[in-house]
Design a protein around this motif. Structure first.
Motif, PDB file in Angstrom:
ATOM      1  N   ALA A   1      12.575  35.224 -47.167  1.00 39.85           N
ATOM      2  CA  ALA A   1      11.658  35.053 -46.651  1.00 39.85           C
ATOM      3  C   ALA A   1      11.501  35.492 -45.254  1.00 39.85           C
ATOM      4  O   ALA A   1      12.572  35.890 -44.823  1.00 39.85           O
ATOM      5  N   THR A   2      10.304  36.031 -44.798  1.00 40.39           N
ATOM      6  CA  THR A   2      10.504  36.614 -43.437  1.00 40.39           C
ATOM      7  C   THR A   2       9.612  35.871 -42.688  1.00 40.39           C
ATOM      8  O   THR A   2       8.391  35.141 -43.347  1.00 40.39           O
ATOM      9  N   ALA A   3       9.284  36.268 -41.327  1.00 46.74           N
ATOM     10  CA  ALA A   3       8.316  35.360 -40.435  1.00 46.74           C
ATOM     11  C   ALA A   3       7.023  35.913 -40.917  1.00 46.74           C
ATOM     12  O   ALA A   3       6.008  35.260 -40.780  1.00 46.74           O
ATOM     13  N   GLU A   4       6.902  37.238 -41.382  1.00 44.35           N
ATOM     14  CA  GLU A   4       5.626  37.988 -41.886  1.00 44.35           C
ATOM     15  C   GLU A   4       5.084  36.969 -42.984  1.00 44.35           C
ATOM     16  O   GLU A   4       3.863  36.624 -42.742  1.00 44.35           O
ATOM     17  N   ILE A   5       5.830  36.825 -43.970  1.00 45.37           N
ATOM     18  CA  ILE A   5       5.448  36.072 -45.155  1.00 45.37           C
ATOM     19  C   ILE A   5       4.953  34.580 -44.678  1.00 45.37           C
ATOM     20  O   ILE A   5       3.959  34.262 -45.240  1.00 45.37           O
ATOM     21  N   ARG A   6       5.819  34.130 -43.713  1.00 50.25           N
ATOM     22  CA  ARG A   6       5.566  32.622 -43.396  1.00 50.25           C
ATOM     23  C   ARG A   6       4.078  32.475 -42.748  1.00 50.25           C
ATOM     24  O   ARG A   6       3.300  31.807 -43.117  1.00 50.25           O
ATOM     25  N   GLU A   7       3.945  33.580 -41.842  1.00 53.37           N
ATOM     26  CA  GLU A   7       2.616  33.682 -41.228  1.00 53.37           C
ATOM     27  C   GLU A   7       1.224  33.877 -42.025  1.00 53.37           C
ATOM     28  O   GLU A   7       0.302  33.173 -42.004  1.00 53.37           O
ATOM     29  N   LYS A   8       1.682  34.684 -42.848  1.00 52.25           N
ATOM     30  CA  LYS A   8       0.683  35.251 -43.794  1.00 52.25           C
ATOM     31  C   LYS A   8       0.046  33.847 -44.917  1.00 52.25           C
ATOM     32  O   LYS A   8      -0.911  33.454 -45.267  1.00 52.25           O
ATOM     33  N   ALA A   9       1.277  33.090 -45.291  1.00 53.20           N
ATOM     34  CA  ALA A   9       1.085  31.979 -46.031  1.00 53.20           C
ATOM     35  C   ALA A   9       0.449  31.066 -45.345  1.00 53.20           C
ATOM     36  O   ALA A   9      -0.467  30.174 -45.886  1.00 53.20           O
ATOM     37  N   ALA A  10       0.813  30.608 -44.047  1.00 53.49           N
ATOM     38  CA  ALA A  10       0.485  29.676 -43.225  1.00 53.49           C
ATOM     39  C   ALA A  10      -1.250  30.014 -42.941  1.00 53.49           C
ATOM     40  O   ALA A  10      -2.161  29.250 -43.053  1.00 53.49           O
ATOM     41  N   ARG A  11      -1.620  31.208 -42.677  1.00 57.33           N
ATOM     42  CA  ARG A  11      -3.035  31.677 -42.497  1.00 57.33           C
ATOM     43  C   ARG A  11      -3.647  31.483 -43.660  1.00 57.33           C
ATOM     44  O   ARG A  11      -4.790  30.752 -43.699  1.00 57.33           O
ATOM     45  N   LEU A  12      -3.118  31.692 -45.000  1.00 51.80           N
ATOM     46  CA  LEU A  12      -4.048  31.121 -46.232  1.00 51.80           C
ATOM     47  C   LEU A  12      -4.220  29.882 -46.471  1.00 51.80           C
ATOM     48  O   LEU A  12      -5.255  29.195 -46.889  1.00 51.80           O
ATOM     49  N   LEU A  13      -2.985  29.073 -46.204  1.00 54.80           N
ATOM     50  CA  LEU A  13      -3.180  27.670 -46.240  1.00 54.80           C
ATOM     51  C   LEU A  13      -4.383  27.193 -45.365  1.00 54.80           C
ATOM     52  O   LEU A  13      -5.207  26.232 -45.633  1.00 54.80           O
ATOM     53  N   ASP A  14      -4.423  27.706 -44.109  1.00 54.79           N
ATOM     54  CA  ASP A  14      -5.396  27.224 -43.005  1.00 54.79           C
ATOM     55  C   ASP A  14      -6.696  27.455 -43.771  1.00 54.79           C
ATOM     56  O   ASP A  14      -7.629  26.870 -43.822  1.00 54.79           O
ATOM     57  N   ARG A  15      -7.011  28.787 -44.418  1.00 52.75           N
ATOM     58  CA  ARG A  15      -7.995  29.324 -44.912  1.00 52.75           C
ATOM     59  C   ARG A  15      -8.366  28.173 -46.085  1.00 52.75           C
ATOM     60  O   ARG A  15      -9.657  28.064 -46.493  1.00 52.75           O
TER      61      ARG A  15
END
Ligand code: ADP
Ligand code: MG
Lengths: 405, 245
Positions: B126-140
Motif C-alpha cells: 500500500a502507498t499513500a497514492e493508492i490510498r488517496e486514489k481509493a478514497a477519491r473513488l469511494l467519495d465518488r
C-alpha cells in the motif's frame, strides 16, 4: 507491509476461532517438545557432568602386556604369555616426555600424571578396601575440580596427609585431623592424617577413593619416579573418543576415553534421546496435520474471495504466498506460545523436587538454542503444512469460484 | 493515456470471432455456439437473454477468467488466445474491471481496503497514492463516510457501489458487470446505474452489463440479446443518453 503478508494477517485475524484453536494446538505441541527436550537434555547433562566431575575425559595407561611371538629356528613358533601379577601398579616408561607430547596436542587443555592403585585402610580392628590416587594438585585440578567437592578441611596432601570421602570418614569413625593407616601390597604403607573430606555424590567414590600426594603414592606402590596414568582433558566432551584415538596413535600407549569407560551409560543416554526424538517427530507430525487441515478448510471457505482476488489481478504466486505465510505465522506464533508453555512446565517440574543441597532433582536445560530450534522447526513445519493448501488455492479456477449463485 | 495504445482508433476495444465454449467431458454442454461480437472504446452495452443462455460464460471469456473452446478473442488489437495465465492475470489487473452479482467484497477488509486491493496486489504494498486514489473513488460513489466500515456492515447497494469503485481503481478500459443490480432494490439500482453511466461519460470506460431487467437495458446505448448460446439480436443507439428524460 507487503500485500501477501497483509492479506495473510487479515485472514488469520478474520477467522479468529480457527486461528485460536490451531495456535493452541501448535502451542501444546511445541510446548511438549520444549519441555521434553529441556528435561532430557538437563538430565543427560547432569548425568554426564556427574560422571565427568570425577573423571578425566581420557586416561592414558601403559600398554597391556600381551602375548609376544618369538620366531624360533625352523618352523616352530612358541607363544609366551606374560601374566602380570595381580594388583601390581605399573608405571609408564618415560612418562615426562610423553606428557609433553600429549600436552602439545592442540585439542588437549590439561594433563595430569597420576597413580591409582589398591590399598586397604586399617583402623582399629577393621579394614576397608581403598582406591588410592596419587596426584599433584596443581595439574590434577585442570582435570577434575576436586576442590569444589571438598566439604571439610583443605585439599592439602603434603607429607602424610590424605583427603578422603565422606562415607569413608564415617565408616572409619573419624574426621578431620583423624589418623588412618593405609597399607598397600608388599607391606608398604604408612599412617596418614586426614586433611580434607570430599563429597563426590557417589556412594562408591565416597567410601573408597582417597587422595594422597603423587610422591606418597610412588612410595606406596613402589614405583619411585613413575606414574601409572596420564589423565587428559580437552574441549568438547563428545570429542573425547577422537582425542583418545589421536593420543593413542601419537604415544603408542593405551588411551581410553570416558565414553569407552561408560559404554552402558552412553547406550542408555542414546536410547533415551532416541525415544525423545521419536515422540517429538510424532508431535511435529500432529502439529503439521493440524495446520494443514485448518488451512485446507480455509482455502475452501475462501474460495470465492480467492476467485475475486484472482479476477482483480492478484497473481497466482501471490495467492500461494498468502497461504504459505499463514502457515509460517501459525507455526511461529504457536511456537512462541509453546516455548512459554514448555519453559513454564519445565521450570515447574524442576522446582518440584530438590536435592538436599538445593539443586534440582530433575535439572532442566532451557537454552536460547532450544528456543531458537523449536521456533525454527515450528515455522518450517507451518510452511510445509501450508504447501498443499497453498497450491490448491493458487490453482483454483477463478471462473468456477465466482460463478454466481 | 490508454487511447494512445490503440493506433488510429479504428481497432475495436474488443473483437470476438466465432467464440465457442463447451463444458464437461462426458455430458457436454455447449454454452456458447459461435459468438461474434465487437465492442468499441467507451461502449455502454447491455447483454440480455434468458437464464442459461451463456451470458456469464461469455463474460468470463471476455474477462480472461476462462479460455474459449474455439474462436478468437482480440483485446485492443492483441489476440489473447495464446497468452499465458500470468499474462492474462496481468491484463485483468491492468485493463479489466469486474462487478459481480453476489459476493462482492472481501469481508475481512474495510470498504476503503477493498477498493485499494487491486492496486496493492499489483504494486506489492500500500502507498499513500493508492490510498488517496481509493478514497477519491469511494467519495465518488458517495461512500466516503463508510470508508472504514467492514463490508459486512454495509447495505447491498453500498457494497455494490464499493465494488464499482474497486473495479474502477485500476483505470480499466472495460468493466464487465454480471447482473450488478440483480440483488438490489429500485433505489439502489438507480444509484448504481447512475454511477456506471457517469463513469462511462467521464472517463470513457467501456461497460458490458449482463442484465435481466428491461429498465436497465433501456438505459444502455446498445443491447445485445442472446438465446441459447448465440447472439439473437444486436440493437444499437436505440436510446442515446440525451434522449432520456
Ligand atoms: N462450469 C460449468 N460446468 C458445466 N456447465 C456449465 C458451467 N458453467 C455454465 N454451464 C452451463 O452453461 C450454460 C450457460 O451458463 P451461463 O453462462 O451461466 O448462463 P447465464 O449466465 O446466461 O444464465 C448453462 O447451461 C450452464 O448450465
Ligand atoms: Mg449468469
Amino acid at each position: 507491509m507487503p500485500f501477501e503478508l497483509w492479506v495473510a494477517l487479515r485472514y488469520l485475524r478474520d477467522q479468529r476461532f480457527q486461528t485460536g484453536l490451531i495456535l493452541c494446538g501448535t502451542g501444546v505441541g511445541v510446548g511438549v517438545i520444549v519441555f521434553l527436550s529441556a528435561l532430557i537434555t538437563g538430565l543427560q547433562e547432569s548425568i554426564i557432568e556427574r560422571t565427568l566431575g570425577s573423571q578425566a575425559q581420557v586416561i592414558v595407561r601403559p600398554i597391556e602386556e600381551i602375548p609376544r611371538v618369538h620366531p624360533m629356528d625352523g618352523e616352530v613358533l612358541a607363544a609366551l604369555t606374560l601374566e602380570r601379577p595381580p594388583q601390581r601398579v605399573r608405571s609408564i616408561e618415560g612418562w615426562r616426555a610423553i606428557e609433553d607430547v600429549v600436552r602439545r596436542s592442540p585439542d588437549v587443555s590439561g594433563v595430569a600424571p597420576t597413580i591409582t592403585g589398591p590399598a586397604i585402610a586399617l583402623r582399629g580392628q577393621g579394614s576397608i578396601a581403598l582406591s588410592v590416587r596419587g596426584i599433584e594438585l596443581e595439574s590434577y585440578r585442570t582435570i577434575v575440580d576436586v576442590e569444589s567437592r571438598l566439604v571439610e578441611g583443605r585439599f592439602d596432601l603434603a607429607g602424610f596427609q590424605v583427603v578422603v570421602g565422606t562415607e569413608l570418614a564415617r565408616t572409619l569413625g573419624t574426621g578431620l585431623g583423624g589418623r588412618v593407616r593405609i597399607q598397600a601390597a608388599g607391606d608398604r604403607g604408612g599412617v596418614y592424617t586426614i586433611s580434607g573430606i570430599f563429597d563426590y555424590s557417589s556412594q562408591t567414590l565416597n567410601e573408597s577413593l582417597v587422595f594422597v600426594s603423587l610422591r606418597g603414592a610412588q612410595t606406596l606402590f613402589g614405583i619411585a619416579g613413575g606414574v601409572s596414568a596420564l589423565e587428559v582433558t580437552g574441549g568438547d566432551i563428545f570429542e573425547a573418543d577422537a582425542m583418545a584415538a589421536r593420543i593413542q596413535d601419537r604415544t603408542g600407549l593405551v588411551a581410553e576415553s570416558w565414553m569407552e569407560q561408560n559404554g552402558d551409560l552412553l547406550v542408555g543416554l542414546r536410547s533415551q534421546s532416541m525415544s525423545s526424538v521419536m515422540i517429538q517427530v510424532f508431535v511435529i507430525l500432529a502439529v503439521a496435520l493440524g495446520i494443514a487441515s485448518v488451512l485446507a478448510v480455509s482455502v475452501v471457505q475462501k474460495a470465492k474471495e480467492i476467485g475475486i482476488l484472482r479476477a482483480t489481478g492478484t497473481r497466482s504466486r501471490s495467492v500461494t504466498r498468502i497461504f504459505l505465510i499463514q502457515g509460517a505465522i501459525l507455526g511461529g506464533v504457536g511456537s512462541l506460545l509453546g516455548i512459554a508453555l514448555g519453559a513454564f512446565l519445565a521450570l515447574f517440574f524442576a522446582n518440584l523436587a530438590r536435592n538436599p543441597d538445593g539443586s534440582a532433582t530433575f535439572p532442566v536445560a532451557l537454552t536460547p538454542l532450544l528456543y531458537g530450534r523449536s521456533a525454527a522447526v515450528a515455522i518450517a513445519v507451518g510452511l510445509l503444512a501450508a504447501v498443499l493448501p497453498a497450491r490448491d488455492a493458487s490453482q483454483m479456477d477463478p471462473a468456477d469460484a465466482i460463478r454466481n449463485g | 493515456m490508454r487511447f494512445e495504445m490503440v493506433d488510429g482508433g479504428d481497432v475495436p476495444l474488443l473483437q470476438a470471432t466465432d467464440v465457442r465454449k463447451t463444458y464437461g467431458e462426458r455430458v457436454v454442454t455447449q454454452a456458447l455456439k459461435g459468438i461474434d461480437l465487437e465492442l468499441a472504446e467507451g461502449a455502454f452495452c447491455a447483454l440480455t437473454g434468458p437464464s442459461g443462455c451463456g451470458k456469464t460464460t461469455l463474460l468470463n471469456l471476455i474477462g480472461l477468467l476462462d479460455r474459449p473452446s474455439g474462436g478468437q478473442l482480440v483485446l485492443q488489437g492483441e489476440d489473447v488466445g495464446p497468452l499465458s495465465d500470468e499474462a492474462r492475470t496481468e491484463l485483468r489487473g491492468t485493463r479489466l474491471g469486474f462487478v459481480f452479482q453476489f459476493h462482492h467484497l472481501l469481508p475481512a477488509f474495510t470498504a476503503l481496503e477493498n477498493v485499494m486491493l487491486p492496486l496493492i496486489s499489483r504494486r506489492g504494498r500500500a502507498t499513500a497514492e493508492i490510498r488517496e486514489k481509493a478514497a477519491r473513488l469511494l467519495d465518488r460513489v458517495g461512500l466516503s463516510d463508510r470508508a472504514n466500515y467492514k463490508s459486512t456492515d454495509l447495505s447491498g447497494g453500498q457494497k455494490q457501489r464499493v465494488a464499482i469503485a474497486r473495479a474502477l481503481v485500476i483505470d480499466p478500459v472495460l468493466v464487465l458487470a454480471d447482473e450488478p443490480t440483480g440483488n438490489l432494490d429500485t433505489e439502489s439500482t438507480a444509484q448504481v446505474m447512475d454511477l456506471l453511466e457517469s463513469f462511462n461519460h467521464q472517463y470513457g470506460t467501456a461497460f458490458l452489463l449482463v442484465t435481466h431487467e428491461d429498465s436497465i437495458a433501456r438505459r444502455c446505448r446498445r443491447v445485445v440479446h442472446m438465446v441459447d448460446g448465440l447472439i439473437a439480436s444486436d440493437q444499437s443507439g436505440s436510446l442515446s443518453p440525451a434522449d432520456r428524460t
